[in-house]
Enzyme design. Sequence first.
Site, PDB file in Angstrom:
ATOM      1  N   TYR A 175      54.883  51.299 -13.164  1.00 36.36           N
ATOM      2  CA  TYR A 175      55.824  50.767 -13.794  1.00 36.36           C
ATOM      3  C   TYR A 175      56.782  51.739 -14.415  1.00 36.36           C
ATOM      4  O   TYR A 175      56.395  52.451 -15.370  1.00 36.36           O
ATOM      5  CB  TYR A 175      55.460  49.781 -13.974  1.00 36.36           C
ATOM      6  CG  TYR A 175      54.479  49.258 -12.887  1.00 36.36           C
ATOM      7  CD1 TYR A 175      54.932  48.363 -12.469  1.00 36.36           C
ATOM      8  CD2 TYR A 175      52.996  49.543 -12.937  1.00 36.36           C
ATOM      9  CE1 TYR A 175      54.032  47.490 -11.554  1.00 36.36           C
ATOM     10  CE2 TYR A 175      52.171  49.038 -12.419  1.00 36.36           C
ATOM     11  CZ  TYR A 175      52.416  47.594 -11.759  1.00 36.36           C
ATOM     12  OH  TYR A 175      51.579  46.918 -11.072  1.00 36.36           O
ATOM     13  N   HIS A 178      58.243  46.165 -10.110  1.00 39.24           N
ATOM     14  CA  HIS A 178      57.626  46.332  -9.430  1.00 39.24           C
ATOM     15  C   HIS A 178      57.453  47.974  -9.592  1.00 39.24           C
ATOM     16  O   HIS A 178      57.498  48.568  -9.773  1.00 39.24           O
ATOM     17  CB  HIS A 178      57.705  46.242  -8.087  1.00 39.24           C
ATOM     18  CG  HIS A 178      58.268  44.958  -7.325  1.00 39.24           C
ATOM     19  ND1 HIS A 178      56.860  43.785  -6.753  1.00 39.24           N
ATOM     20  CD2 HIS A 178      59.516  44.235  -7.591  1.00 39.24           C
ATOM     21  CE1 HIS A 178      57.856  43.035  -6.667  1.00 39.24           C
ATOM     22  NE2 HIS A 178      58.934  42.767  -6.446  1.00 39.24           N
ATOM     23  N   LYS A 205      55.992  51.470  -1.815  1.00 41.27           N
ATOM     24  CA  LYS A 205      55.874  53.485  -3.177  1.00 41.27           C
ATOM     25  C   LYS A 205      56.370  54.113  -2.569  1.00 41.27           C
ATOM     26  O   LYS A 205      56.000  54.327  -1.651  1.00 41.27           O
ATOM     27  CB  LYS A 205      54.257  52.736  -3.510  1.00 41.27           C
ATOM     28  CG  LYS A 205      54.693  51.283  -4.174  1.00 41.27           C
ATOM     29  CD  LYS A 205      53.222  50.846  -4.810  1.00 41.27           C
ATOM     30  CE  LYS A 205      52.625  49.624  -5.348  1.00 41.27           C
ATOM     31  NZ  LYS A 205      54.771  48.647  -5.542  1.00 41.27           N
TER      32      LYS A 205
END
Length: 247
Positions: A148, A156, A193
Amino acid sequence: MGARWKGKGSEIAAASDPMSRIVANLQSSLIQSETCGLLSGCAVLIGAMPELTGLLNRSCFGRSVVTADADKQWFQLSLEEAFYLSHDLKCLKIIGEDKCPKSDDELWLYMKSKKTMFPDFYKAYSHLRTKNWVVRSGSQYGVDFVAYRHHPALIHSEYAVVVSSEGASNESPRLKIWSDIHCTIRLCGSVAKTLLVLNIKKNDHDTSSPSCLEKFDVGELIIKRWNPERCREDQQTIGNDKSKSPI
């Protein structure tokens, strides 16, 4: 994929209170309070008073655990988190099950005995932490870590991290076959991601003491899915030429 902040004002809040400053405050607090960690299997436990509890939460070290001790809040640190505070930041003394303080070399051997690839995982963890990324377990996403930009309450996680050890295929089987790469990339895409592979190159150095970490190299590799839509010719041009296939 870029930063995905949680709600209005999150980016401003993060900029006004950078993670480097929070970690520096935690380091100072641990040194002043002479806090000790207790080895407990594959984790280290810390008993914290309210001020230290706040700093541990804000810096994202450890996870709180419920105990019968009403005077302290207890935190469970991973092996990587505990060794980072002890070895890199030099702000945490760790006591073994024999009630004696452990040196860095003793801790290193203990943690290696609990986790075969601890040198590789620790090098990857410290590599990201020293760059002021918040690093948490990635087990829920099928990876080793998630990273992060700041506290998870504000943003997120941006990277799903897989640790790979060069020349150690038996110990580090991740991403050695195409199907594993494909599944991991698809999973990362579904949770927004970017897959980051940290390749740890030991350079044939002995790992019997933490001094070997200075000789390790870390290679960073980002892997993304190829999107054919971005490589197509202009759809209007193709549509005007009926003889050409759109594929």
